[in-house]
Write an enzyme that holds these catalytic residues in place. Structure first.
Site, short mmCIF file in Angstrom:
data_model
loop_
_atom_site.label_atom_id
_atom_site.label_comp_id
_atom_site.label_asym_id
_atom_site.label_seq_id
_atom_site.Cartn_x
_atom_site.Cartn_y
_atom_site.Cartn_z
N LYS A 1 48.50 1.34 41.92
CA LYS A 1 49.29 2.55 41.66
C LYS A 1 49.33 2.85 40.16
O LYS A 1 49.02 1.97 39.34
CB LYS A 1 50.71 2.36 42.20
CG LYS A 1 51.48 1.26 41.49
CD LYS A 1 52.79 0.93 42.20
CE LYS A 1 53.51 -0.19 41.47
NZ LYS A 1 54.65 -0.72 42.25
N TYR B 1 58.73 7.01 7.48
CA TYR B 1 59.92 7.83 7.74
C TYR B 1 61.19 7.03 7.52
O TYR B 1 61.28 5.86 7.92
CB TYR B 1 59.92 8.30 9.20
CG TYR B 1 58.99 9.45 9.49
CD1 TYR B 1 59.13 10.66 8.83
CD2 TYR B 1 57.99 9.32 10.45
CE1 TYR B 1 58.27 11.72 9.12
CE2 TYR B 1 57.15 10.37 10.75
CZ TYR B 1 57.29 11.58 10.08
OH TYR B 1 56.46 12.62 10.38
C1 PLP Z 1 54.48 -2.17 42.36
C2 PLP Z 1 54.63 -2.86 43.66
C3 PLP Z 1 54.01 -4.11 43.88
C4 PLP Z 1 53.29 -4.87 42.81
O1 PLP Z 1 54.22 -5.56 42.02
P1 PLP Z 1 53.78 -6.47 40.79
O2 PLP Z 1 55.06 -7.04 40.31
O3 PLP Z 1 53.14 -5.57 39.79
O4 PLP Z 1 52.84 -7.50 41.30
C5 PLP Z 1 54.09 -4.65 45.16
N1 PLP Z 1 54.78 -4.01 46.15
C6 PLP Z 1 55.42 -2.84 45.95
C7 PLP Z 1 56.17 -2.21 47.07
C8 PLP Z 1 55.38 -2.23 44.70
O5 PLP Z 1 56.03 -1.07 44.50
#
Ligand code: PLP
Length: 362
Positions: free
Chosen positions: A41, A255
C-alpha cells in the site's frame, strides 16, 4: 533535466535485491504451512509499488495487499498471477469494479458485507476483516460470526485481523487479540487466516496462522525495535552538495539565525528539505554521513535545502557535487526517524518525488 555529472539532484537508491531478500527471510521464519504476503500500500511505503511488487512476485510472493482500488488497478497488469487484496474494501457502489477487475475486497463492516453479497452473489473471492482490539476498521466479532457463514458459502478466501501492539512483544493486547480472533476462526473451518504484520511475525509461530502480512520490514524498517535489526537495509538517500562555504564568527546559518558559528567553519548546503519529506523536526539535530563519519545538520531544515557543518570532514569529499548520506549505513531509516521524533514508516512514505530514483538489483 538530464542526469549526469552536472545533475544537482539528490539521489534515492532503492535496493530491490534487499527487498526480495527481506521477504524470503520473513517467509523462511514461518511455521510450516504458513505463507508470507506483501503489503505494498501507499506505493510500497513510498518506494514505488510498480517497481517493487514485481520483484516480490519473482521472489515467490502471491498475495499482495494495497489500501485502495486505485492502487490495486495500478499493480494488476504487473502482477498477472497475484491475488490483490484491497484493504479499504469497496466504497458503496464500487462493488462492480472489484468484480470486473478481479480485485479481492477486504470487507470491513456489516454494510460492506451486505453490499458485496448483493453484487457478487457469492461467486467472487473476498476477505473478511474482524476487529479484535484496534477499533479502526473491521467487523465486530458478533457481526463477523453472524455474517461470515453467508460469505463462506462461496467466496470467503481469507479471514483477517490486525494487531495494535505487535512491536511490543510483552504487551497483553497481543494474546488477547489472538484469542478473540481464534474464536471467530473456530467457526470458519477451511478459511485461511491472517493476523501478523511485520512485527507480529516475531511474536512467535502462534501468530503466523496461514498468512502473514509484512510491510515495513520488507522495506528495511526494524520489526523488532530495541533488538538487533534482522532486515537488510533497502534505502540509500544521498543528499547532493550544492555549495560549500567558509564562514567565520560572527555569523549564523539559515532561517531564524538559529545556528551561531562558533569557530572558522565550512558549511555544505544540500539539495533536500521538508518539501522532499526530510523532516523539519531535524532542524539543528539531524545527522548526515560523509566518508563514514557523522556530520551535524546545523540550522533549520528549509523547504528545499539543508546545511551541514563539514569543518572536520575530508575536503575531497565535502565538495560541490559530492554527497552526504541522509539515510545510509551510518544513519538507517529507523535512526533518522528516532531523531526526528517519528517512525521509519513515516520517513519512507514521505520520501520526495524530486530525488533521482535509482532501482538496483533484481
Ligand atoms: C499496513 C498494514 C500491514 C503491514 O504492517 P507493517 O507493520 O508495515 O508490517 C498489515 N496489515 C494491515 C491491515 C495493514 O493496514
Amino acid at each position: 533535466m538530464t542526469s549526469g555529472a552536472a545533475d544537482p539532484a539528490s539521489v534515492l537508491t532503492i535496493d530491490r535485491t534487499a527487498i526480495a531478500a527481506n521477504w524470503r527471510l520473513l517467509a523462511g521464519r514461518l511455521k510450516s504451512g504458513a505463507q508470507a504476503s506483501a503489503v505494498v500500500k501507499a506505493d510500497a511505503y513510498g518506494l514505488g509499488a510498480a517497481k517493487v511488487a514485481p520483484a516480490l512476485a519473482r521472489a515467490g510472493c502471491v498475495d499482495f495487499f494495497v489500501a485502495t482500488p486505485e492502487e490495486g488497478l495500478e499493480l494488476k497488469p504487473l502482477l498477472p498471477q497475484a491475488r490483490l487484496y484491497v484493504l479499504e474494501g469497496p466504497a458503496p457502489g464500487a462493488e462492480g469494479l472489484f468484480v470486473e477487475q478481479g480485485l479481492i475486497p477486504v470487507l470491513n463492516s456489516a454494510n460492506q458485507v451486505e453490499a458485496w453479497l448483493a453484487t457478487s452473489k457469492g461467486r467472487f473471492p473476498s476477505a473478511l476483516h474482524v476487529d479484535t482490539g484496534m477499533n479502526r476498521l473491521g467487523l465486530s466479532l458478533d457481526d463477523a460470526k453472524r455474517l461470515a457463514p453467508r460469505l463462506a458459502k462461496g467466496s470467503l478466501v481469507l479471514a483477517m485481523s490486525h494487531l495494535a501492539c505487535s512491536e511490543e512483544p510483552n504487551h497483553p493486547m497481543n494474546p488477547a487479540q489472538l484469542g478473540r480472533f481464534r474464536e471467530l476462526l473456530a467457526e470458519l473451518p477451511g478459511v485461511r487466516a491472517s493476523l501478523a504484520n511485520s512485527s507480529g511475525i516475531f511474536l512467535g509461530s502462534d501468530y503466523h496462522l496461514d498468512l502473514v502480512r509484512p510491510g515495513a520490514a520488507l522495506y528495511g524498517v526494524n520489526p523488532t525495535p530495541g533488538a538487533a535489526q534482522p532486515m537488510a537495509q533497502v534505502v540509500h538517500l544521498q543528499g547532493r552538495i550544492l555549495q560549500v562555504r567558509d564562514v567565520d564568527t560572527p555569523a549564523t546559518v539559515g532561517y531564524g539565525a538559529t545556528h551561531a558559528i562558533g569557530r572558522k567553519s565550512r558549511i555544505a548546503t544540500v539539495a533536500a528539505g521538508y518539501a522532499d519529506g526530510y523532516p523539519r523536526s531535524l532542524s539543528g539535530r539531524g545527522e548526515g554521513y560523509l566518508g563514514g563519519r557523522a556530520v551535524p545538520l546545523v540550522g533549520r531544515v528549509s523547504m528545499d535545502l539543508i546545511t551541514f557543518d563539514v569543518t572536520d570532514a575530508d575536503p575531497h569529499l565535502a565538495r560541490v557535487g559530492g554527497f552526504i548520506d541522509l539515510i545510509g549505513p551510518g544513519n538507517p531509516v529507523d535512526a533518522v526517524a528516532a531523531r526526528a521524533g517519528t517512525i521509519g514508516y513515516e520517513i519512507l512514505t514521505r520520501l520526495g518525488r524530486r530525488y533521482r530514483r535509482r532501482y538496483i538489483g533484481d
